[in-house]
Design a protein around this motif. Structure first.
Motif, short mmCIF file in Angstrom:
data_model
loop_
_atom_site.label_atom_id
_atom_site.label_comp_id
_atom_site.label_asym_id
_atom_site.label_seq_id
_atom_site.Cartn_x
_atom_site.Cartn_y
_atom_site.Cartn_z
N ASN A 186 -3.78 -4.87 -7.53
CA ASN A 186 -3.49 -3.27 -7.77
C ASN A 186 -1.90 -3.09 -8.13
OD1 ASN A 186 -2.28 -4.20 -5.44
ND2 ASN A 186 -2.50 -2.24 -4.39
N LEU A 194 -0.03 -2.28 -10.93
CA LEU A 194 0.20 -1.64 -12.43
C LEU A 194 0.79 -2.27 -13.49
CD1 LEU A 194 0.19 2.34 -11.31
CD2 LEU A 194 -1.74 0.82 -12.04
N GLN A 213 -8.18 4.97 -14.24
CA GLN A 213 -8.94 5.45 -13.09
C GLN A 213 -7.89 5.40 -12.02
OE1 GLN A 213 -12.38 3.18 -12.25
NE2 GLN A 213 -13.61 3.80 -13.99
N SER A 214 -6.82 4.48 -11.86
CA SER A 214 -6.03 4.56 -10.89
C SER A 214 -4.85 5.32 -11.16
CB SER A 214 -5.82 3.07 -10.36
OG SER A 214 -5.42 2.33 -11.48
N ASP A 215 -4.44 5.35 -12.33
CA ASP A 215 -3.37 6.03 -12.87
C ASP A 215 -3.50 6.86 -14.12
OD1 ASP A 215 -0.50 6.56 -13.41
OD2 ASP A 215 -0.11 4.85 -14.40
N TRP A 256 3.15 5.15 -6.86
CA TRP A 256 2.97 6.39 -5.75
C TRP A 256 4.13 7.13 -5.78
CZ3 TRP A 256 3.04 0.87 -2.88
CH2 TRP A 256 1.74 0.27 -2.98
N THR A 304 0.89 -1.19 0.00
CA THR A 304 -0.02 0.07 0.04
C THR A 304 1.03 1.24 -0.07
OG1 THR A 304 -0.07 0.17 2.21
CG2 THR A 304 -1.73 -1.02 1.25
#
Length: 523
Positions: A458, A460, A488-490, A328, A288
Motif C-alpha cells: 500500500n 503509494l 482507486q486509492s488516491d 493520509w 496504517t
C-alpha cells in the motif's frame, strides 16, 4: 542486610547509617524512607507508595514528605539540586539511583574499612533507557596473535553504539573485566546494571575471517538476535570497519523491536516518556492511517511528560511525512505547519543527536520541500554516526530530490547494507527506483519498485514509480492498469501536483509528468 554506596554503609539490621568510621544521626522516619527507596531502587516510587510504606497510609502533607526527603538526602551527602543518589522524577515519584553493593553479615558485626567484605555483589538499577554491555569476543583462531583483532572489533562496536543517545552503553573498561571468564549473563546483567548483553566470537582461517554475534535479553535469558559475518583479510582495518558496521546495523532493529515489545507489555499507569515514544514507534510500524493517528497521540504524551525529549519531537514531525507518503494527509497546510513546529523544536533541543538529525532530514526534504536543508542535516547525522542506517536513507532521498541520482543510490545501498533485514527496506528500495528512473534505467527502476511493493503493497510512492517506469519502458498497457489501481486509492492524484513536489531538476519534473501522461493520470 547492609547496603554500601560511596563511603556509606546502610545497616537495616542495626538500623544505623555509617559514614566512613562514624555513625550518622538519622530520624526513624527518615531511616524508613531511605530504607524503602533503597530496597525498591529498580523502580520509580510514587508519593503514595512512600506514604503507605513509611506512614502506614496516614494523611501526610507534601511539605512533611519534602522535609523528610531533604533530610534523607542530607544524611547521605546528597541535595535536591544535585540529586546524585535520590532522584526526583516530576509527576512520577522518586528513585534511588546510586550504585550499591549488598552484603550479608551478623547483626552485631563491626563495619570498618580494614576488613574485606565476603564477596559483596554490586546490584545496579537498570537505567531508564535500553542498556547494553558488549562483552569481549572470543578468539577462536589458532593464532593467539589475532586477539587484537577481536578486541578492536568490540571497541569499535561499543563506540558505534555509544553514538546513540537512546542507548546506555557500558564502557570498554568495565566490559573487558570479564575477558577470559566463563560467561554468566544474569550475573553480568546485575553487576553492570544492563538489560541486554552482546557476546560473540572471531575465527580466522587462512585469509578469511568469520565473526559471530548474539544479543541476549538478560531479564528473560532469551536470544533476540544472532548472526554471522564473513570477510576476506585483505585490509584488516577496512574489514574490521565493515564487520563492525554489519553487527551494529543488523542488531539495532532487533534491539528496537525488543524494546517496543517490552513497552507494550507494561501497564499504562507505569509508563514513562520513553515508553510512550516506543509505543508510538509500534503504531508507526503498522503502516496504517489509524496507526499514524495513534502514533501522534503517543508522541504528544511522551512530550508532555518530558518537554526536552528531542527525538520524540523529531519522530512526531516524521509521522506527518508518513501520512503524506501514504496519502493520509487531511489538512495539508495545518499538518505541514505542525510538522515544521515539531522538527524545529527537535533540532533546537539537540543539534548533536544523529537520530534527531536523520528524522529532521526527512521532514525538511519531503514534508517541507526543502531538500537542501535536509541534505545538510543528513550529512551531519552521518558524520556523527556513520552506522546509522536511517541517516543514510534520508540522505539518499535528499539526493533524489536534488537530482544527484548516483549519489542517492550510493546512500541507499549503504542503508541497506547497514540494515539488510530491516522491515522497512521498501523505503530505500523505492528511493533507488526513483533514482534509476530519473537516470533512464527503467528496468532497474522496475526491479526496485517491484521489490518495494512486495514488502509494502500500500505504499503509494512505490506504486507511482512502478507505474512511471512501466510507462517509460514502453509497457503502456501495464502502466495504465497500474494507474487505474492507484487512482482507486488516491483519486486526487493529478499531473499538476508534480509542480509542488520537492524535485529540483526541471528535467526530472518533466520526465515524471511525461510518464504520468502516458499512464493516464488526469491533468
Amino acid at each position: 542486610m547492609r547496603y554500601l554506596f560511596e563511603n556509606y554503609v546502610f545497616d537495616t539490621d542495626r538500623r544505623e547509617l555509617h559514614r566512613d568510621a562514624g555513625v550518622v544521626a538519622i530520624a526513624p522516619k527518615v531511616f524508613d524512607l531511605l530504607d524503602y527507596l533503597i530496597r525498591n531502587r529498580e523502580r520509580v516510587v510514587s508519593k503514595d507508595d512512600l506514604i503507605n510504606a513509611v506512614w502506614n497510609g496516614r494523611s501526610v502533607s507534601d511539605e512533611a514528605l519534602t522535609t523528610r526527603l531533604n533530610a534523607a538526602r542530607n544524611a547521605i551527602g546528597d541535595s535536591g539540586q544535585e540529586q546524585r543518589l535520590i532522584k526526583t522524577l516530576p509527576r512520577k515519584g522518586f528513585r534511588f539511583v546510586g550504585p550499591i553493593l549488598q552484603a550479608q553479615g551478623p547483626a552485631g558485626a563491626p563495619i570498618s574499612n580494614d576488613r574485606p567484605m565476603e564477596h559483596p555483589r554490586p546490584v545496579l538499577a537498570l537505567p531508564d533507557k535500553p542498556s547494553i554491555a558488549v562483552l569481549p569476543f572470543q578468539n577462536l583462531s589458532d593464532d593467539p596473535g589475532q586477539e587484537y583483532f577481536a578486541d578492536g572489533m568490540v571497541e569499535d562496536i561499543i563506540t558505534g553504539l555509544s553514538r546513540s543517545k537512546l542507548l546506555f552503553v557500558i564502557s570498554r573498561n568495565s566490559s573487558f573485566t570479564y575477558k577470559g571468564e566463563a560467561v554468566d549473563i544474569k550475573r553480568i546483567s546485575r553487576e553492570l546494571g544492563v538489560r541486554y548483553v552482546l557476546e560473540g566470537s572471531v575465527r580466522k582461517a587462512g585469509r578469511r575471517v568469520r565473526v559471530t554475534g548474539q544479543l541476549i535479553d538478560a531479564s528473560t535469558d532469551t536470544h533476540i538476535w544472532a548472526d554471522r559475518f564473513d570477510g576476506e583479510l585483505e585490509d584488516i582495518f577496512d574489514l574490521q570497519d565493515r564487520l563492525t558496521s554489519g553487527v551494529i546495523g543488523a542488531m539495532s532493529p532487533q534491539l528496537e523491536r525488543a524494546e517496543i515489545e517490552r513497552a507494550r507489555r507494561k501497564p499504562t499507569e507505569s509508563l514513562q516518556a520513553y515508553d510512550y515514544y516506543l509505543r508510538s514507534k509500534f503504531s508507526i510500524y503498522q503502516w496504517t492511517r489509524e496507526g499514524s493517528v495513534e502514533a501522534l497521540r503517543m508522541t504528544k504524551l511522551a512530550i508532555s511528560l518530558d518537554p526536552a525529549f528531542a527525538v520524540a519531537y523529531a519522530s512526531g514531525a516524521n509521522i506527518f511525512g508518513q501520512k503524506k507518503g501514504f496519502g493520509w494527509i487531511e489538512d495539508a497546510a495545518k499538518e505541514r505547519a505542525e510538522s515544521r513546529q515539531l522538527v524545529e523544536r527537535a533540532v533546537q533541543l539537540d543539534q548533536d543527536d544523529p537520530l534527531v538529525l536523520a528524522h529532521a532530514a526527512h521532514v525538511y526534504s519531503y514534508m517541507l520541500g526543502e531538500p537542501e536543508t535536509g541534505s545538510a542535516l543528513a550529512a551531519r547525522a552521518i558524520a556523527l554516526d556513520p552506522n546509522l542506517a536511517m541517516a543514510r536513507l534520508w540522505a539518499g532521498w535528499a539526493q533524489v530530490f536534488l537530482g544527484n541520482h548516483d549519489a542517492a543510490i550510493e546512500q541507499f545501498s549503504a542503508a541497506i547494507r547497514l540494515s539488510p533485514v530491516d522491515p522497512h527496506l521498501f523505503i530505500p528500495q523505492t528511493g533507488m527506483a526513483f533514482a534509476h528512473f530519473f537516470a533512464g534505467r527503467y528496468e532497474e527502476a522496475l526491479s526496485c519498485a517491484t521489490s518495494a511493493i512486495q514488502r509494502q503493497p500500500n505504499f503509494l510512492g512505490a506504486q507511482r514509480i512502478l507505474m512511471s517506469s512501466l510507462a517509460m519502458a514502453g509497457r503502456t498497457a501495464e502502466a495504465r492498469r497500474a494507474c487505474d489501481a492507484i487512482l482507486q486509492s488516491d483519486p486526487a492524484l493529478r499531473i499538476s501536483g508534480i509542480k509542488s513536489s520537492p524535485f529540483r531538476r526541471l528535467e526530472d519534473v518533466e520526465k515524471l509528468g511525461q510518464a504520468w501522461r502516458i499512464a493516464g493520470v488526469p491533468g
